[in-house]
Design a protein around this motif. Structure first.
Motif, mmCIF file in Angstrom:
data_model
loop_
_atom_site.group_PDB
_atom_site.id
_atom_site.type_symbol
_atom_site.label_atom_id
_atom_site.label_comp_id
_atom_site.label_asym_id
_atom_site.label_seq_id
_atom_site.Cartn_x
_atom_site.Cartn_y
_atom_site.Cartn_z
ATOM 1 N N ARG A 244 2.940 -2.391 10.035
ATOM 2 C CA ARG A 244 2.814 -0.980 9.648
ATOM 3 C C ARG A 244 2.566 -0.110 10.877
ATOM 4 O O ARG A 244 1.864 -0.506 11.814
ATOM 5 C CB ARG A 244 1.696 -0.787 8.622
ATOM 6 C CG ARG A 244 0.312 -1.175 9.085
ATOM 7 C CD ARG A 244 -0.749 -0.704 8.099
ATOM 8 N NE ARG A 244 -0.635 -1.337 6.791
ATOM 9 C CZ ARG A 244 -1.228 -0.871 5.694
ATOM 10 N NH1 ARG A 244 -1.989 0.222 5.755
ATOM 11 N NH2 ARG A 244 -1.093 -1.492 4.534
ATOM 12 N N ALA A 245 3.194 1.053 10.881
ATOM 13 C CA ALA A 245 3.087 2.020 11.977
ATOM 14 C C ALA A 245 3.724 1.519 13.264
ATOM 15 O O ALA A 245 3.470 2.065 14.338
ATOM 16 C CB ALA A 245 1.639 2.417 12.238
ATOM 17 N N ASP B 69 0.825 -1.214 0.000
ATOM 18 C CA ASP B 69 0.000 0.000 0.000
ATOM 19 C C ASP B 69 0.862 1.269 0.000
ATOM 20 O O ASP B 69 0.513 2.274 0.623
ATOM 21 C CB ASP B 69 -0.931 0.029 1.218
ATOM 22 C CG ASP B 69 -2.015 -1.034 1.154
ATOM 23 O OD1 ASP B 69 -2.246 -1.591 0.063
ATOM 24 O OD2 ASP B 69 -2.632 -1.304 2.203
ATOM 25 N N ASP C 16 -0.472 -6.759 3.962
ATOM 26 C CA ASP C 16 0.965 -6.651 4.209
ATOM 27 C C ASP C 16 1.600 -8.033 4.324
ATOM 28 O O ASP C 16 2.723 -8.264 3.858
ATOM 29 C CB ASP C 16 1.235 -5.876 5.503
ATOM 30 C CG ASP C 16 0.644 -4.478 5.495
ATOM 31 O OD1 ASP C 16 0.336 -3.960 4.406
ATOM 32 O OD2 ASP C 16 0.494 -3.907 6.598
ATOM 33 N N GLU D 23 7.139 1.874 7.912
ATOM 34 C CA GLU D 23 6.397 3.096 7.645
ATOM 35 C C GLU D 23 4.918 2.913 7.979
ATOM 36 O O GLU D 23 4.446 1.804 8.210
ATOM 37 C CB GLU D 23 6.568 3.502 6.180
ATOM 38 C CG GLU D 23 7.983 3.907 5.825
ATOM 39 C CD GLU D 23 8.147 4.296 4.372
ATOM 40 O OE1 GLU D 23 9.215 4.835 4.023
ATOM 41 O OE2 GLU D 23 7.208 4.062 3.577
ATOM 42 N N GLY D 24 4.202 4.024 7.976
ATOM 43 C CA GLY D 24 2.777 4.007 8.273
ATOM 44 C C GLY D 24 2.484 4.801 9.521
ATOM 45 O O GLY D 24 3.335 4.939 10.406
ATOM 46 N N HIS E 219 -6.040 -3.722 7.097
ATOM 47 C CA HIS E 219 -5.049 -3.508 6.036
ATOM 48 C C HIS E 219 -3.847 -4.442 6.201
ATOM 49 O O HIS E 219 -3.226 -4.839 5.216
ATOM 50 C CB HIS E 219 -4.566 -2.066 6.038
ATOM 51 C CG HIS E 219 -5.630 -1.061 5.729
ATOM 52 N ND1 HIS E 219 -6.637 -1.295 4.823
ATOM 53 C CD2 HIS E 219 -5.847 0.189 6.210
ATOM 54 C CE1 HIS E 219 -7.429 -0.240 4.752
ATOM 55 N NE2 HIS E 219 -6.973 0.678 5.589
ATOM 56 N N GLU E 220 -3.531 -4.814 7.423
ATOM 57 C CA GLU E 220 -2.320 -5.603 7.687
ATOM 58 C C GLU E 220 -2.348 -6.984 7.046
ATOM 59 O O GLU E 220 -1.305 -7.575 6.777
ATOM 60 C CB GLU E 220 -2.110 -5.741 9.202
ATOM 61 C CG GLU E 220 -1.639 -4.473 9.897
ATOM 62 C CD GLU E 220 -2.763 -3.506 10.236
ATOM 63 O OE1 GLU E 220 -2.478 -2.470 10.860
ATOM 64 O OE2 GLU E 220 -3.931 -3.784 9.862
ATOM 65 N N LEU F 100 3.680 1.682 1.449
ATOM 66 C CA LEU F 100 4.492 1.784 2.664
ATOM 67 C C LEU F 100 5.654 0.814 2.599
ATOM 68 O O LEU F 100 5.520 -0.307 2.097
ATOM 69 C CB LEU F 100 3.640 1.466 3.898
ATOM 70 C CG LEU F 100 2.379 2.296 4.106
ATOM 71 C CD1 LEU F 100 1.587 1.746 5.291
ATOM 72 C CD2 LEU F 100 2.737 3.760 4.327
#
Length: 282
Positions: free
Chosen positions: A104-105, A51, A123, A110-111, A119-120, A53
């Motif tokens: 992510r995050a 996405d 990933d 990133e994120g 969303h993960e 990232l």
């Protein structure tokens, strides 16, 4: 030392705060745990895109004889890949390749928003692409367990799942963890704000719905004394799984120590899965 399977409670408790934006912010933006130096265990750095990232991790190659299976370790909220190093140390000796990456995050990936699997799950598929995995067993803890279950029915390379202390669905655990002083309206507004900012539907972060479509072996592990995400979450998931399944309730374990206390049984389950365990020579 077992990794810290960091609880959702400190994040979700803020759903009671006023204004509701505080609760939404706490849910979406877990604190980043600093990444320690790279481990001494043989590995290579992995970086891949999802996405837009850049996500980062470590890949630990198996010692021979290799099984042709990649174990993917998925950490809990506010944690990072380093909490899976001790697992890699054990499993590479058993012939498994091991991948651990920062969600992510979190960590140094990133994120800016954690979406608890909505969303993960995508990933995870990109992570398997990055290391060329053709057969993967997922070992997830807390948030990581929820991501593993949500990804499992949609990627044919995933052949088994170990899910430790998963929540059944994000909305339920958020409402359970909200302090009694929070009104339903406050919680509703905080959740709605999190959805808008994170660009996801809380209802889509639902391991129990994904479990209805899972047909591969699943080992569910939950601390019998888990007060952060109660064992009833894993029981709900077990009831709808369509494939071979086992629920292991760990007596005396809470949320953060269930993985460590159950590890001998988890490792036996992993070694017994797929190709026969390597035989030792004397």
């Amino acid at each position: 030392m077992p990794p810290r399977a960091l609880a959702l409670a400190p994040l979700l408790a803020c759903l009671a705060c006023m204004p509701p934006s505080w609760g939404a912010n706490s849910l979406l933006h877990p604190a980043r745990r600093p990444l320690p130096p790279a481990p001494a265990l043989d590995h290579r750095a992995v970086e891949f895109e999802s996405d837009g990232l850049r996500l980062r991790g470590w890949y630990f190659p198996a010692e021979p004889p290799r099984r042709g299976i990649t174990v993917v370790y998925l950490h809990g909220v506010g944690d990072n890949r380093a909490s899976g190093t001790w697992i890699a140390e054990r499993l590479v000796r058993g012939g498994f390749d091991v991948l651990a990456y920062d969600g992510r995050a979190q960590g140094i990936s990133e994120g800016v928003a954690c979406t608890y699997g909505a969303h993960e799950r995508r990933d995870l598929s990109r992570a398997l692409d990055a290391v060329g995995a053709t057969r993967a067993v997922l070992v997830g803890v807390s948030l990581g367990a929820a991501v593993a279950l949500q990804a499992a029915p949609d990627d044919s390379r995933i052949v088994a799942v170990v899910a430790v202390a998963s929540f059944a669905d994000l909305e339920s655990v958020a409402r359970e963890r909200a302090p009694f002083v929070a009104s339903r309206g406050q919680v509703d507004e905080a959740i709605a704000m999190a959805e808008r900012e994170g660009r996801f539907r809380v209802a889509d972060a639902s391991p129990v719905e994904a479990a209805r479509r899972i047909r591969i072996p699943v080992l569910l592990v939950h601390g019998a004394k888990d007060t952060e995400t109660g064992p009833h979450h894993s029981r709900r998931i077990e009831q709808v799984l369509g494939g071979a399944r086992q629920l292991l309730l760990v007596e005396g374990a809470g949320h953060e120590d269930a993985l460590g206390k159950a590890w001998p049984e988890i490792e036996r389950w992993l070694l017994g899965y797929g190709s026969p365990a390597p035989t030792s020579t004397r």
